[in-house]
Motif scaffolding. Sequence first.
Motif, short mmCIF file in Angstrom:
data_model
loop_
_atom_site.label_atom_id
_atom_site.label_comp_id
_atom_site.label_asym_id
_atom_site.label_seq_id
_atom_site.Cartn_x
_atom_site.Cartn_y
_atom_site.Cartn_z
N ILE A 134 0.85 -1.19 0.00
CA ILE A 134 0.00 0.00 0.00
C ILE A 134 0.88 1.24 0.00
O ILE A 134 1.74 1.41 0.87
CB ILE A 134 -0.93 0.05 1.23
CG1 ILE A 134 -1.79 -1.21 1.30
CG2 ILE A 134 -1.80 1.31 1.18
CD1 ILE A 134 -2.82 -1.34 0.21
N VAL A 135 0.68 2.10 -0.99
CA VAL A 135 1.37 3.38 -1.06
C VAL A 135 0.33 4.48 -0.95
O VAL A 135 -0.52 4.64 -1.84
CB VAL A 135 2.16 3.54 -2.37
CG1 VAL A 135 2.88 4.90 -2.39
CG2 VAL A 135 3.17 2.42 -2.53
N ASN A 136 0.35 5.23 0.14
CA ASN A 136 -0.58 6.34 0.31
C ASN A 136 -0.04 7.58 -0.38
O ASN A 136 1.15 7.89 -0.28
CB ASN A 136 -0.81 6.65 1.79
CG ASN A 136 -1.86 5.75 2.41
OD1 ASN A 136 -2.43 4.90 1.75
ND2 ASN A 136 -2.11 5.93 3.69
N PHE A 137 -0.95 8.30 -1.02
CA PHE A 137 -0.59 9.57 -1.61
C PHE A 137 -1.06 10.69 -0.70
O PHE A 137 -2.25 10.74 -0.34
CB PHE A 137 -1.22 9.73 -3.00
CG PHE A 137 -1.01 11.09 -3.59
CD1 PHE A 137 0.26 11.53 -3.91
CD2 PHE A 137 -2.07 11.95 -3.80
CE1 PHE A 137 0.46 12.79 -4.45
CE2 PHE A 137 -1.89 13.21 -4.33
CZ PHE A 137 -0.61 13.63 -4.65
N ASP A 138 -0.15 11.54 -0.29
CA ASP A 138 -0.43 12.76 0.45
C ASP A 138 -0.84 12.55 1.91
O ASP A 138 -0.37 13.26 2.79
CB ASP A 138 -1.53 13.57 -0.26
CG ASP A 138 -1.62 15.00 0.26
OD1 ASP A 138 -0.58 15.60 0.55
OD2 ASP A 138 -2.74 15.52 0.38
N ILE A 139 -1.72 11.59 2.18
CA ILE A 139 -2.30 11.44 3.51
C ILE A 139 -1.48 10.46 4.35
O ILE A 139 -1.23 9.33 3.93
CB ILE A 139 -3.75 10.94 3.43
CG1 ILE A 139 -4.58 11.84 2.51
CG2 ILE A 139 -4.37 10.86 4.81
CD1 ILE A 139 -4.74 13.25 2.98
N ALA A 140 -1.11 10.90 5.56
CA ALA A 140 -0.43 10.02 6.51
C ALA A 140 -1.48 9.40 7.43
O ALA A 140 -2.31 10.11 8.00
CB ALA A 140 0.59 10.80 7.34
N VAL A 146 2.69 0.91 5.77
CA VAL A 146 2.25 1.68 4.61
C VAL A 146 3.39 2.58 4.12
O VAL A 146 4.17 3.12 4.91
CB VAL A 146 1.00 2.52 4.95
CG1 VAL A 146 1.33 3.66 5.91
CG2 VAL A 146 0.36 3.07 3.69
N TYR A 147 3.51 2.70 2.82
CA TYR A 147 4.44 3.65 2.21
C TYR A 147 3.68 4.95 1.94
O TYR A 147 2.45 4.97 1.91
CB TYR A 147 4.99 3.10 0.89
CG TYR A 147 5.86 1.87 1.03
CD1 TYR A 147 7.25 1.97 1.04
CD2 TYR A 147 5.29 0.60 1.14
CE1 TYR A 147 8.05 0.84 1.16
CE2 TYR A 147 6.08 -0.53 1.26
CZ TYR A 147 7.46 -0.41 1.27
OH TYR A 147 8.25 -1.53 1.40
N LYS A 293 2.23 10.33 -9.49
CA LYS A 293 3.03 9.49 -10.39
C LYS A 293 4.18 8.84 -9.62
O LYS A 293 4.53 7.69 -9.88
CB LYS A 293 3.57 10.31 -11.56
CG LYS A 293 2.51 10.80 -12.53
CD LYS A 293 3.16 11.53 -13.69
CE LYS A 293 2.13 12.01 -14.71
NZ LYS A 293 2.77 12.69 -15.86
N ASP A 294 4.76 9.59 -8.69
CA ASP A 294 5.83 9.04 -7.87
C ASP A 294 5.32 7.90 -6.99
O ASP A 294 6.04 6.95 -6.70
CB ASP A 294 6.45 10.14 -6.99
CG ASP A 294 7.23 11.15 -7.80
OD1 ASP A 294 8.46 11.10 -7.79
OD2 ASP A 294 6.61 12.00 -8.46
N ALA A 295 4.06 8.01 -6.56
CA ALA A 295 3.46 6.95 -5.75
C ALA A 295 3.30 5.67 -6.57
O ALA A 295 3.53 4.56 -6.08
CB ALA A 295 2.12 7.40 -5.18
N MET A 298 6.70 4.22 -6.93
CA MET A 298 7.12 3.59 -5.69
C MET A 298 6.51 2.19 -5.56
O MET A 298 7.19 1.24 -5.19
CB MET A 298 6.75 4.46 -4.49
CG MET A 298 7.16 3.85 -3.14
SD MET A 298 6.65 4.88 -1.72
CE MET A 298 7.91 6.16 -1.78
N ALA A 299 5.22 2.08 -5.85
CA ALA A 299 4.55 0.78 -5.77
C ALA A 299 5.22 -0.23 -6.70
O ALA A 299 5.47 -1.39 -6.32
CB ALA A 299 3.07 0.93 -6.12
N LEU A 300 5.52 0.20 -7.92
CA LEU A 300 6.16 -0.70 -8.89
C LEU A 300 7.56 -1.09 -8.43
O LEU A 300 7.96 -2.26 -8.57
CB LEU A 300 6.21 -0.01 -10.25
CG LEU A 300 6.75 -0.86 -11.41
CD1 LEU A 300 5.91 -2.12 -11.61
CD2 LEU A 300 6.78 -0.03 -12.70
N ASP A 301 8.31 -0.13 -7.87
CA ASP A 301 9.66 -0.44 -7.38
C ASP A 301 9.62 -1.49 -6.27
O ASP A 301 10.44 -2.41 -6.24
CB ASP A 301 10.34 0.83 -6.86
CG ASP A 301 10.82 1.74 -7.99
OD1 ASP A 301 10.88 1.27 -9.15
OD2 ASP A 301 11.11 2.92 -7.71
#
Length: 334
Positions: A134-140, A146-147, A293-295, A298-301
Amino acid sequence: MKKLLALVLAAAMALSLVACGAAKPAAESEPASTAESASESAQTEPAAGKHKIGILAPAVTHGWVAAVAYNAELRCKELADQVDYKLYTSTNADEMTAQLDDLKTWGAEAVVAFPQWEGMEVPIKAAIDAGLTIVNFDIAIDAEGVYRVSGDNEDMGVQGAKYIVDKIGKTGNVVILEVPTSGSVSELRKKGFVDTMAEIAPEMKLTTYATKFTREDGLKDFADILTKNKQIDAVYSMDDETSIGVLQAIKEAKRTDIKVVTGGGGCQEYFKLMPEYKDIWVESALYSPAMVKDAVDMALDVLNGKTVEKVKIIPTTIVDRDNCADFLDEKSPY
């Protein structure tokens, strides 16, 4: 005669079988879910060598939010040789949770989520425990494992203060437009601005008013602020949409004292306005929805076994009339 009759019957049966075969319809593909992207993502099994990534975004409440889903899908399409994807949008936590379950059933290996809704901690943690990345965008959120990819809200305030001082000097009257309803977003942007201004221009007079992240509120609230303040040298606005309303209020009031209006986000309309204002420096501290897009990357990496930091904070970029052409995207919904 019997032999001739038998031949006729056999021929008739053969023709009947051919006709039945021709009338049988070809197998129909199942219609894609209305909530998912109309793309190769509708496949049940990924193509050889591809990873299955889900995208969860809120339904459109703001142009910036719309651009998050746009940019996430755009990046997945750019990675079409490596990624199969499904994109869902939701209006609340229950809907997003159901969509997360759908992605599990689909076989998603990773999910890029923009969990604006409270209550997403438990389902996201359950997904991580089930083996999903799981990669969250913006929200912690408080979910171990979680990434996250995010911009730097506090640094937006820091850069806004530096920009205003660079344009008007170390003294003057500056209006701060905060947005209390946005929680930590406004708090961090204001903190960065106030702390930096106290350090680099302690003589600057700061006056704070509350507004919202919409152009309508920016126009209404700043029109009122203009009547209360006969001299304003700069406006620290935290959002591009708010700033569009501020600029309209200034124009309608025919005020010429204001020399700087900041913003924040990445609104294409706001970027296009910048060159039109020759007597006002119109600025945006880029908090771009394109960061999603970076998220996806990151998920793909992670799925490809690369070493990835749990949190990636993207530095602030300043956009004004000198460089706004470099940030225009005619296809962006924001």
